[in-house]
Design a protein around this motif. Structure first.
Motif, PDB file in Angstrom:
ATOM      1  N   MET A   1      88.285  83.121  90.988  1.00 56.77           N
ATOM      2  CA  MET A   1      87.778  83.954  89.918  1.00 56.77           C
ATOM      3  C   MET A   1      87.645  85.390  90.420  1.00 56.77           C
ATOM      4  O   MET A   1      87.063  85.638  91.464  1.00 56.77           O
ATOM      5  N   LEU A   2      88.214  86.332  89.682  1.00 57.85           N
ATOM      6  CA  LEU A   2      88.136  87.745  90.053  1.00 57.85           C
ATOM      7  C   LEU A   2      86.818  88.342  89.556  1.00 57.85           C
ATOM      8  O   LEU A   2      86.318  87.971  88.497  1.00 57.85           O
ATOM      9  N   ARG A   3      86.282  89.257  90.334  1.00 55.64           N
ATOM     10  CA  ARG A   3      85.032  89.927  89.961  1.00 55.64           C
ATOM     11  C   ARG A   3      85.354  91.194  89.161  1.00 55.64           C
ATOM     12  O   ARG A   3      86.310  91.901  89.480  1.00 55.64           O
ATOM     13  N   LEU A   4      84.519  91.476  88.156  1.00 56.80           N
ATOM     14  CA  LEU A   4      84.749  92.612  87.279  1.00 56.80           C
ATOM     15  C   LEU A   4      83.434  93.326  87.009  1.00 56.80           C
ATOM     16  O   LEU A   4      82.395  92.685  86.850  1.00 56.80           O
ATOM     17  N   MET A   5      83.490  94.662  86.961  1.00 60.45           N
ATOM     18  CA  MET A   5      82.326  95.464  86.607  1.00 60.45           C
ATOM     19  C   MET A   5      82.705  96.385  85.452  1.00 60.45           C
ATOM     20  O   MET A   5      83.815  96.917  85.411  1.00 60.45           O
ATOM     21  N   ILE A   6      81.757  96.574  84.540  1.00 62.06           N
ATOM     22  CA  ILE A   6      81.964  97.442  83.386  1.00 62.06           C
ATOM     23  C   ILE A   6      81.051  98.656  83.539  1.00 62.06           C
ATOM     24  O   ILE A   6      79.845  98.511  83.747  1.00 62.06           O
ATOM     25  N   VAL A   7      81.650  99.857  83.439  1.00 64.20           N
ATOM     26  CA  VAL A   7      80.904 101.094  83.660  1.00 64.20           C
ATOM     27  C   VAL A   7      81.080 102.028  82.461  1.00 64.20           C
ATOM     28  O   VAL A   7      82.195 102.418  82.136  1.00 64.20           O
ATOM     29  N   ASP A   8      79.962 102.347  81.823  1.00 63.21           N
ATOM     30  CA  ASP A   8      79.978 103.296  80.706  1.00 63.21           C
ATOM     31  C   ASP A   8      78.562 103.804  80.520  1.00 63.21           C
ATOM     32  O   ASP A   8      77.610 103.040  80.655  1.00 63.21           O
ATOM     33  N   SER A  19      80.740  91.561  75.871  1.00 67.87           N
ATOM     34  CA  SER A  19      80.731  90.378  75.008  1.00 67.87           C
ATOM     35  C   SER A  19      81.977  90.193  74.149  1.00 67.87           C
ATOM     36  O   SER A  19      82.148  89.151  73.539  1.00 67.87           O
ATOM     37  N   MET A  20      82.856  91.182  74.081  1.00 66.13           N
ATOM     38  CA  MET A  20      83.999  91.085  73.161  1.00 66.13           C
ATOM     39  C   MET A  20      85.109  90.158  73.647  1.00 66.13           C
ATOM     40  O   MET A  20      85.970  89.749  72.879  1.00 66.13           O
ATOM     41  N   ILE A  21      85.080  89.801  74.932  1.00 64.12           N
ATOM     42  CA  ILE A  21      86.145  88.984  75.514  1.00 64.12           C
ATOM     43  C   ILE A  21      85.519  87.844  76.313  1.00 64.12           C
ATOM     44  O   ILE A  21      84.507  88.028  76.986  1.00 64.12           O
ATOM     45  N   ASP A  22      86.160  86.679  76.259  1.00 67.49           N
ATOM     46  CA  ASP A  22      85.749  85.560  77.107  1.00 67.49           C
ATOM     47  C   ASP A  22      86.428  85.757  78.464  1.00 67.49           C
ATOM     48  O   ASP A  22      87.537  85.284  78.698  1.00 67.49           O
ATOM     49  N   TYR A  23      85.774  86.520  79.327  1.00 66.01           N
ATOM     50  CA  TYR A  23      86.359  86.878  80.619  1.00 66.01           C
ATOM     51  C   TYR A  23      86.633  85.649  81.492  1.00 66.01           C
ATOM     52  O   TYR A  23      87.621  85.607  82.213  1.00 66.01           O
ATOM     53  N   THR A  24      85.765  84.657  81.416  1.00 68.28           N
ATOM     54  CA  THR A  24      85.932  83.449  82.232  1.00 68.28           C
ATOM     55  C   THR A  24      87.275  82.786  81.955  1.00 68.28           C
ATOM     56  O   THR A  24      87.963  82.357  82.873  1.00 68.28           O
ATOM     57  N   GLN A 109      93.041  93.208  72.283  1.00 68.23           N
ATOM     58  CA  GLN A 109      94.272  92.589  72.797  1.00 68.23           C
ATOM     59  C   GLN A 109      94.898  93.411  73.924  1.00 68.23           C
ATOM     60  O   GLN A 109      95.443  92.873  74.868  1.00 68.23           O
ATOM     61  N   GLU A 110      94.799  94.719  73.811  1.00 70.71           N
ATOM     62  CA  GLU A 110      95.334  95.596  74.850  1.00 70.71           C
ATOM     63  C   GLU A 110      94.559  95.412  76.160  1.00 70.71           C
ATOM     64  O   GLU A 110      95.142  95.343  77.241  1.00 70.71           O
ATOM     65  N   LEU A 111      93.237  95.300  76.050  1.00 71.47           N
ATOM     66  CA  LEU A 111      92.402  95.077  77.234  1.00 71.47           C
ATOM     67  C   LEU A 111      92.701  93.712  77.855  1.00 71.47           C
ATOM     68  O   LEU A 111      92.855  93.598  79.075  1.00 71.47           O
ATOM     69  N   ILE A 112      92.834  92.688  77.025  1.00 70.49           N
ATOM     70  CA  ILE A 112      93.175  91.346  77.521  1.00 70.49           C
ATOM     71  C   ILE A 112      94.517  91.383  78.239  1.00 70.49           C
ATOM     72  O   ILE A 112      94.675  90.806  79.317  1.00 70.49           O
ATOM     73  N   SER A 113      95.469  92.083  77.663  1.00 73.56           N
ATOM     74  CA  SER A 113      96.792  92.199  78.278  1.00 73.56           C
ATOM     75  C   SER A 113      96.698  92.860  79.660  1.00 73.56           C
ATOM     76  O   SER A 113      97.323  92.402  80.623  1.00 73.56           O
ATOM     77  N   CYS A 114      95.918  93.936  79.759  1.00 73.23           N
ATOM     78  CA  CYS A 114      95.730  94.610  81.055  1.00 73.23           C
ATOM     79  C   CYS A 114      95.111  93.654  82.076  1.00 73.23           C
ATOM     80  O   CYS A 114      95.569  93.568  83.215  1.00 73.23           O
ATOM     81  N   LEU A 115      94.064  92.943  81.666  1.00 74.87           N
ATOM     82  CA  LEU A 115      93.377  92.023  82.580  1.00 74.87           C
ATOM     83  C   LEU A 115      94.307  90.899  83.034  1.00 74.87           C
ATOM     84  O   LEU A 115      94.308  90.517  84.211  1.00 74.87           O
TER      85      LEU A 115
END
Length: 139
Positions: A1-8, A19-24, A109-115
């Motif tokens: 599992m890759l680790r991710l941080m959100i910064v804003d 919350s917009m994406i099921d990252y798991t 969808q664009e964010l999911i594609s990048c991930l």
């Protein structure tokens, strides 16, 4: 599992992105959020996560964060978010190796594609690294 941080710097955006994406299901675990680049930088030094970051933030902006973090570990991947469609930001981001530059409001969808792309690239690099390691042990 890759680790991710959100910064804003905007709490509502941090919460929405969290919350917009099921990252798991994509192979990620959101390990932290940060409200500015300095807070994020401190966390990056401890955990080396991949990062989704805004450009315009107080204290340390997204580009400064990327520049500092790239000195710690060049394998950290950044997805840059911006409400500013100016090419100068993208150009500066590319100088630091950023390949993912998304405009706000961010398309899910664009964010999911990048991930997904980032996850696959990391998997391929890991496989290549293991092959090189095995080949080195045989010689």
């Amino acid at each position: 599992m890759l680790r991710l941080m959100i910064v804003d710097d905007e709490q509502i955006i941090r919460e929405a992105l969290s919350s917009m994406i099921d990252y798991t299901s994509l192979g990620y675990k959101v390990i932290a959020t940060a409200k500015n680049g300095m807070e994020a930088y401190d966390r990056i030094r401890d955990d080396y996560p991949d990062v989704i970051t805004d450009i315009k933030m107080p204290i340390l902006n997204g580009l400064e964060l990327i520049e500092r973090a790239s000195h710690i570990d060049s394998r950290i991947t950044f997805i840059l978010l911006s409400g500013y469609g100016e090419f100068e930001y993208a150009k500066q981001a590319m100088k630091y190796g950023v390949r993912y530059y998304l405009l706000k409001p961010t398309d899910k969808q664009e964010l999911i594609s990048c991930l997904n792309t980032i996850r696959e690239e990391k998997k391929q690099k890991e496989k290549l690294s293991r092959r090189k390691e095995k080949a080195g042990k045989r010689h």
